[in-house]
Design an enzyme around this catalytic site. Structure first.
Site, PDB file in Angstrom:
ATOM      1  N   HIS A  67      23.259  26.492  25.902  1.00 56.74           N
ATOM      2  CA  HIS A  67      23.771  25.303  25.239  1.00 56.74           C
ATOM      3  C   HIS A  67      24.616  24.591  26.392  1.00 56.74           C
ATOM      4  CE1 HIS A  67      27.887  26.636  24.060  1.00 56.74           C
ATOM      5  NE2 HIS A  67      27.208  27.615  23.773  1.00 56.74           N
ATOM      6  N   GLU A 213      26.159  22.918  20.223  1.00 57.30           N
ATOM      7  CA  GLU A 213      26.300  24.414  19.731  1.00 57.30           C
ATOM      8  C   GLU A 213      27.455  24.647  19.190  1.00 57.30           C
ATOM      9  OE1 GLU A 213      26.740  28.779  19.880  1.00 57.30           O
ATOM     10  OE2 GLU A 213      27.766  27.074  20.794  1.00 57.30           O
TER      11      GLU A 213
END
Length: 360
Positions: A67, A213
């Site tokens: 991420h 995320e």
């Protein structure tokens, strides 16, 4: 892997600023590094970067997700004296925040600030017994008034990130940086494609830099819906248990002992067939690894494995000290061995192996 080239990439990725919803800067860095090894680059509508490399179009599709976002803060208000009120974006422990240098990204450029609070000298003895509450903190940018801060370009909604430069330690294999969580995963996704550049792989690989995320695995959900992968690997940082005060019951892993194969976390139980393939590959390739759990955290795999009718998924992490702070620490060898492990697994993941996994 070329050490200097890898360190340069890691510096560019970790020095970039990008909290959830503001990932453009690290996304541009990732795109620049991964584009030479990709057949196609695209983004989903939330901004996750998707790099596609075709080996065998009849083979399974494999998603490797790190991420792009890092934990940080957002300006919520400017008081009349020019101090910034803020909200955390992603989880922070208050004790790692006070007196830390931060960067405010404004429409007129970047401004340096420092997180402040009342000094301990004027706090009550009762207040001194506990940690300072985040709501009682502020950011000092040196402005004398709200109007001056606004003239400098500051306004509510502006991104605030930790200010810390990528730094190799005296032991050059120990690397200190902000945003290891999770530019490290993005770097691994890049380097796996780099290793596959001139190699045969019986599948299609999607290396992905997901967004948001830290606030709920959001970009993993949207990018997986776009890709519709057959197999997925969430690549993230894990907990290193080799510092004073941590017991083996709390964390089993140590820096330099290899990637962590995560058995379960709070968002998923790893797929047994895929986990067995990865462990067998590591043993046959003589790649060190560690088995661990993250009972109190989750990774992108938690969202990806629930896509459509289910995606066999596994989280592979790199043990890291001091995550969700201004400066985290990891071992270069663990990074290299994670790249090797995922690359070797990808080379084995043909259609027959995929069928064996889902039937295991």
């Amino acid at each position: 892997m070329n050490l200097n080239a890898t360190l340069s990439m890691l510096k560019d990725l970790t020095d970039a600023n990008g909290i959830p919803g503001n990932e453009r800067e690290p996304r541009n860095v990732m795109k620049r590094y991964i584009e030479p090894y990709s057949n196609q680059i695209s983004t989903d509508n939330l901004g996750s970067l998707i790099a596609k490399k075709i080996g065998d179009e009849s083979g399974p599709s494999i998603m490797i997700a790190g991420h792009l976002d890092e934990v940080g803060f957002m300006v919520t208000n400017i008081n009349k004296h020019g101090f910034l009120q803020f909200e955390t974006v992603g989880y922070w422990w208050s004790q790692v925040m006070l007196a830390q240098k931060v960067t405010i990204s404004t429409r007129k450029g970047k401004i340096t600030g420092v997180i402040g609070s009342k000094p301990p000298h004027i706090l009550t003895s009762e207040a001194l017994k506990g940690a300072m509450d985040i709501k009682d903190m502020f950011i000092d940018i040196g402005a004398s008034s709200k109007e001056e801060a606004q003239e400098w370009g500051v306004r509510p909604g502006d991104m605030i990130t930790p200010s810390f430069e990528f730094t190799p330690m005296k032991n050059k294999k120990l690397l200190l940086a902000k945003a290891w969580d999770n530019r490290m995963g993005c770097a691994i996704a890049i380097d796996v494609l780099r290793q596959l550049k001139d190699a045969h792989h019986p599948n299609i690989v999607y290396s992905v830099g997901t967004v948001q995320e830290e606030v709920g695995l959001r970009g993993a959900r949207t990018s997986a819906a776009m890709i519709e992968p057959d197999i997925a690997f969430g690549v993230d940082v894990g907990i290193a248990g080799d510092t004073p005060g941590i017991s083996k019951k709390e964390s089993l892993s140590e820096l330099g002992k290899g990637p962590q194969i995560i058995l379960y976390d709070s968002s998923m139980v790893s797929h047994k067939g895929l986990r067995d393939l990865v462990i067998n590959t590591a043993e046959e390739s003589n790649i060190p690894f560690q088995l661990d759990t993250i009972a109190g955290g989750s990774t992108d795999s938690g969202a990806i494995h629930l896509t459509a009718n289910g995606v066999p998924s596994l989280t592979i992490t790199v043990p890291t000290r001091y995550i969700h702070s201004h400066a985290a620490l990891l071992h270069y060898d663990d990074y290299v061995n994670t790249v090797k492990l995922i690359t070797d697994v990808v080379k084995r993941l043909d259609r027959n192996t995929f069928n064996e996994i889902i039937n295991s």
